[in-house]
Write a protein that holds these residues in place. Structure first.
Motif, PDB file in Angstrom:
ATOM      1  N   ARG A  42       0.817  -1.214   0.000  1.00  0.00           N
ATOM      2  CA  ARG A  42       0.000   0.000   0.000  1.00  0.00           C
ATOM      3  C   ARG A  42       0.846   1.258   0.000  1.00  0.00           C
ATOM      4  O   ARG A  42       0.419   2.296  -0.495  1.00  0.00           O
ATOM      5  N   ASN A  43       2.028   1.189   0.551  1.00  0.00           N
ATOM      6  CA  ASN A  43       2.878   2.374   0.667  1.00  0.00           C
ATOM      7  C   ASN A  43       3.849   2.530  -0.496  1.00  0.00           C
ATOM      8  O   ASN A  43       4.633   3.470  -0.523  1.00  0.00           O
ATOM      9  N   LYS A  44       3.817   1.612  -1.439  1.00  0.00           N
ATOM     10  CA  LYS A  44       4.708   1.699  -2.594  1.00  0.00           C
ATOM     11  C   LYS A  44       4.213   2.799  -3.528  1.00  0.00           C
ATOM     12  O   LYS A  44       3.009   2.977  -3.709  1.00  0.00           O
ATOM     13  N   PRO A  45       5.125   3.542  -4.158  1.00  0.00           N
ATOM     14  CA  PRO A  45       4.689   4.603  -5.077  1.00  0.00           C
ATOM     15  C   PRO A  45       4.089   4.026  -6.361  1.00  0.00           C
ATOM     16  O   PRO A  45       4.488   2.958  -6.827  1.00  0.00           O
ATOM     17  N   LEU A  46       3.127   4.742  -6.926  1.00  0.00           N
ATOM     18  CA  LEU A  46       2.520   4.316  -8.183  1.00  0.00           C
ATOM     19  C   LEU A  46       3.467   4.531  -9.361  1.00  0.00           C
ATOM     20  O   LEU A  46       3.463   3.770 -10.320  1.00  0.00           O
ATOM     21  N   ILE A  47       4.274   5.570  -9.284  1.00  0.00           N
ATOM     22  CA  ILE A  47       5.196   5.898 -10.365  1.00  0.00           C
ATOM     23  C   ILE A  47       6.611   5.569  -9.909  1.00  0.00           C
ATOM     24  O   ILE A  47       7.108   6.135  -8.934  1.00  0.00           O
ATOM     25  N   SER A  48       7.263   4.668 -10.630  1.00  0.00           N
ATOM     26  CA  SER A  48       8.621   4.269 -10.260  1.00  0.00           C
ATOM     27  C   SER A  48       9.608   5.368 -10.663  1.00  0.00           C
ATOM     28  O   SER A  48       9.272   6.317 -11.359  1.00  0.00           O
ATOM     29  N   ARG A  49      10.840   5.195 -10.240  1.00  0.00           N
ATOM     30  CA  ARG A  49      11.888   6.170 -10.555  1.00  0.00           C
ATOM     31  C   ARG A  49      12.120   6.238 -12.069  1.00  0.00           C
ATOM     32  O   ARG A  49      12.277   7.318 -12.625  1.00  0.00           O
ATOM     33  N   THR A  50      12.127   5.099 -12.736  1.00  0.00           N
ATOM     34  CA  THR A  50      12.322   5.073 -14.188  1.00  0.00           C
ATOM     35  C   THR A  50      11.170   5.771 -14.903  1.00  0.00           C
ATOM     36  O   THR A  50      11.387   6.533 -15.855  1.00  0.00           O
ATOM     37  N   MET A  51       9.946   5.513 -14.450  1.00  0.00           N
ATOM     38  CA  MET A  51       8.793   6.178 -15.060  1.00  0.00           C
ATOM     39  C   MET A  51       8.885   7.685 -14.868  1.00  0.00           C
ATOM     40  O   MET A  51       8.577   8.455 -15.785  1.00  0.00           O
ATOM     41  N   MET A  52       9.292   8.125 -13.691  1.00  0.00           N
ATOM     42  CA  MET A  52       9.401   9.562 -13.427  1.00  0.00           C
ATOM     43  C   MET A  52      10.465  10.196 -14.322  1.00  0.00           C
ATOM     44  O   MET A  52      10.268  11.289 -14.851  1.00  0.00           O
ATOM     45  N   LYS A  53      11.587   9.501 -14.526  1.00  0.00           N
ATOM     46  CA  LYS A  53      12.622  10.020 -15.430  1.00  0.00           C
ATOM     47  C   LYS A  53      12.077  10.164 -16.842  1.00  0.00           C
ATOM     48  O   LYS A  53      12.330  11.164 -17.515  1.00  0.00           O
TER      49      LYS A  53
END
Length: 89
Positions: A42-53
């Motif tokens: 539940r606490n994991k982000p929806l957007i990963s670091r790669t997606m954000m980049k």
């Protein structure tokens, strides 16, 4: 004020947009690894670091292109037209 789109037009837009999204998701068959994967917490982000980049990189690219066309586009167009006139095209 009247809405720019009538109710029936909004339904058509919704139908078309949802159809393409569902086709994109439905065309790839599920793999065994995907079906056996544990759910994300539940606490994991929806957007990963790669997606954000990728999102930020694409936003910078689009903004650069738009601002270039906005501020320098007319000069580029005039330079192209004068080059065509000089070449006799």
């Amino acid at each position: 004020q009247d809405s720019p789109l009538k109710a029936v037009q909004m339904l058509w837009v919704n139908l078309i947009m949802d159809t393409f999204a569902s086709l994109a998701l439905a065309t790839e068959p599920p793999t065994e690894a995907l079906l056996l994967r544990k759910p994300y917490g539940r606490n994991k982000p929806l957007i990963s670091r790669t997606m954000m980049k990728n999102i930020l990189g694409h936003a910078v690219y689009q903004l650069t292109l738009i601002f270039t066309l906005l501020f320098v586009g007319e000069e580029l167009s005039q330079a192209r037209c004068s080059a065509h006139r000089q070449l006799g095209c």
